[in-house]
Design a protein around this motif. Structure first.
Motif, PDB file in Angstrom:
ATOM      1  N   GLY A 189      38.070  20.095  27.408  1.00 38.33           N
ATOM      2  CA  GLY A 189      37.264  19.856  28.590  1.00 38.33           C
ATOM      3  C   GLY A 189      38.063  19.188  29.703  1.00 38.33           C
ATOM      4  O   GLY A 189      39.299  19.103  29.656  1.00 38.33           O
TER       5      GLY A 189
ATOM      6  N   THR B  70      31.627  19.972  26.416  1.00 36.09           N
ATOM      7  CA  THR B  70      33.053  20.267  26.617  1.00 36.09           C
ATOM      8  C   THR B  70      33.397  21.709  26.260  1.00 36.09           C
ATOM      9  O   THR B  70      34.566  22.082  26.313  1.00 36.09           O
ATOM     10  N   ASN B  71      32.400  22.511  25.887  1.00 36.42           N
ATOM     11  CA  ASN B  71      32.661  23.849  25.341  1.00 36.42           C
ATOM     12  C   ASN B  71      33.765  23.786  24.288  1.00 36.42           C
ATOM     13  O   ASN B  71      34.816  24.430  24.404  1.00 36.42           O
TER      14      ASN B  71
ATOM     15  N   THR C  76      27.054  24.602  29.276  1.00 38.06           N
ATOM     16  CA  THR C  76      28.191  24.554  28.357  1.00 38.06           C
ATOM     17  C   THR C  76      29.446  24.239  29.171  1.00 38.06           C
ATOM     18  O   THR C  76      29.740  24.927  30.132  1.00 38.06           O
ATOM     19  N   GLY C  77      30.120  23.177  28.792  1.00 39.41           N
ATOM     20  CA  GLY C  77      31.295  22.762  29.554  1.00 39.41           C
ATOM     21  C   GLY C  77      30.970  21.925  30.778  1.00 39.41           C
ATOM     22  O   GLY C  77      31.841  21.692  31.612  1.00 39.41           O
ATOM     23  N   SER C  78      29.726  21.460  30.884  1.00 38.69           N
ATOM     24  CA  SER C  78      29.312  20.789  32.130  1.00 38.69           C
ATOM     25  C   SER C  78      29.546  19.286  32.123  1.00 38.69           C
ATOM     26  O   SER C  78      29.189  18.601  33.075  1.00 38.69           O
ATOM     27  N   GLU C  79      30.126  18.733  31.051  1.00 40.68           N
ATOM     28  CA  GLU C  79      30.592  17.342  31.055  1.00 40.68           C
ATOM     29  C   GLU C  79      29.488  16.335  31.382  1.00 40.68           C
ATOM     30  O   GLU C  79      29.740  15.271  31.923  1.00 40.68           O
TER      31      GLU C  79
END
Lengths: 515, 515
Positions: free
Chosen positions: B476, B201-202, B249-252
Motif C-alpha cells: 500500500g 491496502t489491497n 480496496t486499497g483506499s487506506e
C-alpha cells in the motif's frame, strides 16, 4: 428509406426443425404466417449544416457521416424495446451524425460539442439494454463509433495485449489465435461487439468459467473524458487506491470514451473435450455444478438448461431414425419429459456424477451454433413474438429459490395481464460462490407490446433482486434499467453520480443512463 | 514509561546461525554489540477530559481508552521510519484516545468528532508504510480500533464468508480450517493483521499465486463514511457500474471505515508437495517461472530469491556434516556461489526444468518459518541496522531490466552518500503477465538514519516506476508514499481526491494520506 432491422447478416435465416416453431406459435397463440419482413421504413432525416461544420473543426470529412443509413444503424441496439419499435414501424429518434474519431481527436470533439450535443459511444451496436439509444436531451445527438481506435500491440513474453476499444471479437481472437493465444471473451455477440463495449458493460463470455469476466482480464485502461485524459499503468497488480479500470468497467460510456485497454491473454488449450449429461431436474443439475465448482474445478464451458429450454432444444433435433432412438433412450432413463441438459467443454477429461451421459454430440452442436441464437429470435419477431433475456448472478444457496420466484412472478404477471408467454433459463457462467442464471422469455401480443414487455421484465427483475441476485450479470444497465439501478445501488448511487459529474460535468456522454 | 517497540512477542529472539549476523555486521560496518534493547521510553501523555466526554456520547466507557500504553501501541505501525524514531528515542505523536466501536456506533463518532479530531483506522498495526501514524492536523487524534467488528458468518453451500473487518488472520483461518476451508490470504503479518487492513491496502499473501490478492476474494464490502452507510450486494458477479469494493480496496482508510466484507472461500488442498530448485542465476530462475505461469500453471507458492538473498539463506543453515555435504553438492553443480533459490509448494506433483533439484527440505523450512522474518529485523535493529522492504509488480518482459535498474540505483545512492548497505530481492507473487519483486535493503549509519532511508527508498521507487513497475504491489501507500502516489496516478489522482472529498468532506479520516 428501408433498413434491415433484424440481427446479423441481411436476410440470413435460422434453419431448424419446424416443430420447434410450431410448438412456440401454438403455445403463444402467434400466427403461423409471417407478419413482418424484417425491414423498417423511415423518412429521410434532415441534415444539419451547423453540426457538420462544428464537427469539421475536429475531424476530416471521411470521419464524419450524415448518411441516413449510417445514422439509423447507429441509433438502435439489439434490445427488445428497439425491436418492438422497428416491428411496429414507430418513429425512432435518429442520431444527427456518426463520427469515427481517432483517440487524439476526442478532446476537440468534447470541447466543440459540449453545449450543443449528446455523445453516445458506439461499439458493435449489440446492446440489449438500450445502451446506444439517443436520449434527445440535447439539440443534437452524435454517435461516436470507436472503430478507428484499433491498435493491436502484443507483448507475447508478458502475455499482455494492448487493444484499441473498437476492435471486435474476431479482430482480437484471429490475431491472437495465430500465435496460439486467446483473450477468452466469447459473448453471443462476439462477431460484432467490441472490446470497448465489453468493458463498458463488464461483459462475460461463454467461457467465463475459465477466463473470467472482461474485468478479470484487464490490466488497465485508457480513457478520454471531458475532464481530461487518463491512463493506468499496465502492471500485473498494484496496491495504490483504485485504477481507471476499476471504475470505468461497467460504466456504460458515461464517464469517458474508453479508448483502449491492456489485457491478459492466455494460451489456447491444446485439446478440448465435449460432453453432455441429462439430469432429472434443473435442481439436480445445479447441485452437480455446485459440487464441481466449490472444489475449484472450472470446466471452460458448463451450461445447464432448465426443463423448458431443454425441451425446446430437443425439438430442434430433426425427426428421423436416430432421433427416435435417442428419445427412446432418454425415455428409458426417465429424463425425456422433464430432463435438464448440461453441456460441458473442457481441456481435461470430463467426469460428473448424477447425470445420464449423452456423449459429446450435444456439446459439439452447441459449440458450432454458439453465436446463432439471435437468428432464432429473428424468426420469432417475423411472427410478432418478442423475446427478452434477463440475467443475474446468485450465490449457490439461493439459486433454486431465485429460479422458482422468478418463474412464479412471471406466471403471475402473465395471468394478471392476460398475456400468453413462456420463460426458460440456463446457468452458463459458474463461480466457486454461485452461478449466473440467464432467463429468456417470449410473449405474443398484437398490441401494447412495449407495455407488456415492461410489466414482464419488471416482475422478473424485482423477483431476482428480492431473491438475492444481482441486477445484471453481463448485459449491463443501459437505458432500460436506470430506475432499477438506482434502487439496487442504494445510498451508493449518489457516489456514482458524483463521479459522473466529475468526469463529465456538462453531462454530454450518454445522458440517458444515470438520472 | 517503557514500551516494547520491536515486532511480535515481547523479548522473543530469532534463533539462527550466528554467521549470518556476523556477515551482515561486517558488510555494513555495524557493531557486533547490541546498541538498543528494543524498548522505547516516553513521558506519560496528557489526557483530555474534553475528548473523553465527547467520545462518551457515542461509546460506553469500556470501548474508550486513554491509557498511555494503549495509545502508544496505536500510534505506530511497523515501518522503518517508526523504527528509527523508536530506536533513536525521538518524540512521537501519540494519539489522544483509542476507541473500539461497534459498527452502529461509527456514525455518532463521525458526527461528534468532525470538527475536532482526525480518525485513524487501526487493524493490526502492522503497516510498513506509516498508515496508522497520526498526522496531528487536528486538535485531537483518535485511533479507531476495529476489533469489535468481528462477525463471522459462513454460507458454506455458497462458499461465502461474511467477516468483520477486525478479524485477524488466525481468527478467520482457524475457523474455516475446521470445515476444510480457507480464505487463502497469508501475508507475513498474518498473525496480527486484520481483514480490514488487508482490504485497505489491497494486500496479497504468500499464496497469492493460487488465491489472488484480497481484491480477488471480495464479493462485496460494507463501509461507513461521514457521508453515509454503504453496502454491496453479496453476489458472485455483477454488471452495473462499480461496487464499493472496487473503490475501497486499497483506499487506506480515507473514504470510510470498512466494517466487513463478503469473501469467497476455497477448499483446503488435500495434500501439499514441497520442492526447491537452485538456478545458476536469478535471470534463469525468472525465465523458468515465466515459462510455468504463461501456461497458466499456478503453484500455490513459488518464491525465487536472487543471488544475495540465496546466499544469506544458506548462511542461516547451521554448520555441520550435512551442511558441508549439501554445500559440496551445490559447488559440484556450480551453483554454490551465485545460485538463485526457488521454493515451490503445490497441491500437484511439482516438476520444473532448468534448476538443480534440492528436494523438499528448503521449501518445508520456509513454510515453517513463514511469519518469522520480522524477528530477524528485530535483531538487526538492536545493532542499529535499518531494514526496509519495497515491492512492485512488473510484466515478465521488464522483470530483469527493472531488477538491474533498481540494484544500480541503489548502489549509486550508497556511493553518492557514502553509506554502507546491501540489497536483496525475491519474486514471490506470480501472474500470467508478470511477477512481484520484493526488495529488502539494509543499511547502517550512526546518524541521519531517516534522511538516508528516504534517499535510498526514493532511488529504488523512482527506478521501479521508470522501469515499468507498479508503485507498490501489496504494502500500500500509507503516509510514506503520498508524493509518489500523486506522480504515479497522474491526472487520475484528482478523481481520487474528489472521491475522498465526497465520502469525507471534512477530511477527518486519515488525513495524512492524500495531499
Amino acid at each position: 428509406m428501408r433498413y434491415y432491422a433484424l440481427w446479423g447478416e441481411e436476410g440470413k435465416r435460422y434453419e431448424t426443425n419446424q416443430s420447434l416453431y410450431d410448438y412456440i406459435y401454438r403455445e403463444l397463440g402467434a400466427p403461423e404466417k409471417e407478419i413482418w419482413d424484417g425491414y423498417y421504413l423511415f423518412d429521410e432525416p434532415g441534415k444539419s449544416d451547423e453540426l457538420y461544420s462544428i464537427l469539421k473543426k475536429c475531424l476530416p470529412e471521411e470521419r464524419i457521416s450524415l448518411d441516413p443509413m449510417e445514422r439509423i444503424s447507429h441509433s438502435i441496439g439489439r434490445g427488445s424495446v428497439e425491436y418492438i419499435s422497428l416491428l411496429e414501424g414507430k418513429n425512432l429518434k435518429i442520431v444527427d451524425a456518426v463520427i469515427y474519431p481517432r483517440e487524439e481527436e476526442i478532446e476537440c470533439i468534447f470541447k466543440e460539442l459540449k453545449n450543443i450535443a449528446e455523445i453516445i459511444t458506439f461499439g458493435g451496436g449489440t446492446s440489449v439494454t438500450g445502451g446506444v439509444l439517443p436520449s434527445g436531451k440535447r439539440k443534437y445527438s452524435v454517435s461516436l463509433d470507436t472503430r478507428n481506435m484499433n491498435r493491436f500491440e502484443l507483448d507475447e513474453r508478458s502475455m499482455i495485449l494492448f487493444a484499441g476499444a473498437g476492435l471486435k471479437g474476431p479482430d482480437i481472437e484471429n490475431n491472437l489465435n495465430q500465435r496460439g493465444l486467446t483473450l477468452g471473451n466469447f459473448p453471443e455477440s462476439f462477431l460484432y461487439s467490441t472490446l470497448g463495449g465489453w468493458i463498458a458493460t463488464n461483459a462475460a463470455g461463454q467461457e467465463s468459467n475459465r477466463y473470467g469476466k472482461i474485468k478479470d482480464m484487464l490490466l488497465g485502461l485508457k480513457m478520454v473524458s471531458p475532464s481530461g485524459k487518463y491512463s493506468d499503468h499496465p502492471v500485473p497488480a498494484e496496491s495504490a487506491f483504485y485504477r481507471i479500470a476499476d471504475i470505468a468497467t461497467g460504466s456504460e460510456g458515461v464517464f469517458g470514451i474508453i479508448t483502449g485497454a491492456w489485457l491478459k491473454v492466455r494460451r489456447i488449450p491444446e485439446r478440448l473435450y465435449y460432453r453432455a449429461y441429462m439430469f432429472r431436474s434443473f435442481s439436480e443439475g445445479i447441485e452437480a455444478l455446485r459440487q464441481k465448482f466449490v472444489y475449484s474445478n472450472f470446466p471452460i464451458v458448463s451450461r445447464l438448461s432448465d426443463e423448458k429450454e431443454t425441451y425446446l432444444s430437443l425439438l430442434t433435433i430433426k425427426e428421423g431414425f436416430l432421433t427416435n432412438l435417442f428419445k427412446r433412450y432418454l425415455k428409458l432413463r426417465n429424463v425425456l419429459e422433464k430432463g435438464s441438459l448440461l453441456i460441458i467443454v473442457d481441456d481435461k477429461k470430463i467426469s460428473l456424477e448424477g447425470g445420464v451421459n449423452l456423449g459429446s454430440m450435444p456439446a459439439k452442436l452447441w459449440k458450432r451454433t454458439r453465436y446463432d441464437r439471435p437468428y432464432m429470435y429473428n424468426e420469432l419477431l417475423r411472427h410478432g413474438i418478442v423475446a427478452e433475456t434477463i440475467e443475474t448472478s446468485v450465490p449457490w444457496n439461493s439459486v433454486i429459490d431465485l429460479y422458482k420466484n422468478v418463474n412464479g412472478s412471471f406466471r403471475d404477471a402473465l395471468r394478471d395481464n392476460g398475456i400468453k408467454g413462456m420463460i426458460m433459463c440456463h446457468a452458463s457462467h459458474e463461480y466457486i460462490t454461485g452461478t449466473a442464471l440467464y432467463f429468456t422469455f417470449l410473449f405474443y401480443s398484437e398490441e401494447r407490446r412495449e407495455e407488456y414487455l415492461k410489466i414482464l421484465r419488471d416482475s422478473i427483475i424485482k423477483s431476482m433482486i428480492y431473491s438475492g441476485g444481482s441486477i445484471s450479470h453481463h448485459h449491463g444497465i443501459g437505458k432500460y434499467l436506470r430506475n432499477e439501478l438506482k434502487e439496487y445501488k442504494g445510498s451508493f448511487y449518489e457516489s456514482i453520480k458524483m463521479m459522473k459529474n466529475y468526469f463529465d460535468p456538462d453531462n454530454i456522454l450518454n445522458p440517458g443512463v444515470l438520472e
